[in-house]
Design a protein around this motif. Sequence first.
Motif, PDB file in Angstrom:
ATOM      1  N   LEU A   1      -3.883  -0.378  -2.857  1.00 59.56           N
ATOM      2  CA  LEU A   1      -2.898  -1.127  -3.442  1.00 59.56           C
ATOM      3  C   LEU A   1      -3.006  -2.136  -4.546  1.00 59.56           C
ATOM      4  CD1 LEU A   1      -3.062  -4.513  -1.642  1.00 59.56           C
ATOM      5  CD2 LEU A   1      -5.561  -4.787  -2.299  1.00 59.56           C
TER       6      LEU A   1
ATOM      7  N   THR B   1      -8.419  -3.484   3.839  1.00 56.74           N
ATOM      8  CA  THR B   1      -7.985  -2.626   3.109  1.00 56.74           C
ATOM      9  C   THR B   1      -8.802  -1.392   2.458  1.00 56.74           C
ATOM     10  OG1 THR B   1      -6.406  -1.615   1.197  1.00 56.74           O
ATOM     11  CG2 THR B   1      -8.298  -3.569   0.982  1.00 56.74           C
TER      12      THR B   1
ATOM     13  N   ALA C   1      -5.421  -0.041   6.669  1.00 52.94           N
ATOM     14  CA  ALA C   1      -4.767  -1.526   5.762  1.00 52.94           C
ATOM     15  C   ALA C   1      -4.077  -1.999   6.482  1.00 52.94           C
ATOM     16  CB  ALA C   1      -3.732  -1.012   4.552  1.00 52.94           C
TER      17      ALA C   1
ATOM     18  N   PRO D   1       0.669  -1.145  -0.147  1.00 49.97           N
ATOM     19  CA  PRO D   1      -0.532   0.165   0.163  1.00 49.97           C
ATOM     20  C   PRO D   1       0.730   1.720   0.010  1.00 49.97           C
ATOM     21  CG  PRO D   1      -0.767  -1.044   1.940  1.00 49.97           C
ATOM     22  CD  PRO D   1       0.310  -2.108   0.921  1.00 49.97           C
TER      23      PRO D   1
END
Length: 330
Positions: A116, A109, A154, A93
Amino acid sequence: MTAADADAQHISGLDPVSDALDTLFPWETRHIEPADGEPVSMTLLARQVGAIRLIETERHYNGWSRTDHQPGAAPQALAVIGFTLAKGLVLEPPGSRRMVMAENEMLVTPYRPGSLIWRGSGSSTLFLSFPAELVVDVLGRHFHLPADGPSFDAQLLSELHPGHGLRHLAQRVIEDIGALPETTPPPVRDLLMRQYQDVMTSLLLLHVPHSLSDQLRQASQGGQPQHVNRALDYIHANLEQPLTLEAIAIGAGCSPRQLQLVFRKHLGTTPMGMAKKLRLEAAEARLRSGHYRNVTEAAVALHFSNLGRFAAEFRALFGYAPHQVLPSAD
């Protein structure tokens, strides 16, 4: 269950796989190539459960992808929850630490442009995307917490994390949807989808860490029977499916023992006792409307194995026999 076990789409060849991915994820930039000299191929299963999108894939290629939103192309998802069913992925990320997503781990996420980048080969994954509007709606209806919606960071969660109940429920939903007869009336199918989406969204809010987790925990400690509400949603969604205490507990997001205790406290019965009552109520309503043609069809559809016992329990609950509510022939 893996995608190969269901009525999935099997795609072979670099161009066909690329085209399928472009159609399914038009907001992604990606690159794929053969792995270990084997042809590029993929098994794909996509389901829309109400407003929730379920994507299960088995990949046989190397590659990477990044979310690059294009106006009008990307769904307005609040968060994407991913599970590795076999092998793993590497997540990078932007602005966050590199994460190695091992087999049986869970990925959380936020869904933002460039949020991503994954790299991997031969992995089998299940991804669920939740629209913000749905999450806010369930927060209000199930938890009485009006809010703009939670925010997610995330992170990777191990297979021991309770959030994995969402994976098991999603796979059960995939199986149940695939098993629905083609003759299922659209209103019945739509009702099931809405009930499934609510249960999955409740599990997301309860077991996946987010900015409102503490508020939900405090609400539950204040005596609100949230497990009861989610269990009832699950039972309603599965009246014509086999039901077990364990399956209902997964749908409610708690242990079977905890569910038994909360049902006794708030409803004065057991989860399976409530399931029987709701099935009898469904039988009465559906016999009266003509949904079931006769008493035997109702008993079989709602999983009463003994027709005589079904009739006796029906009479005990309503005060009249099931055949007395059948529509007249004229």
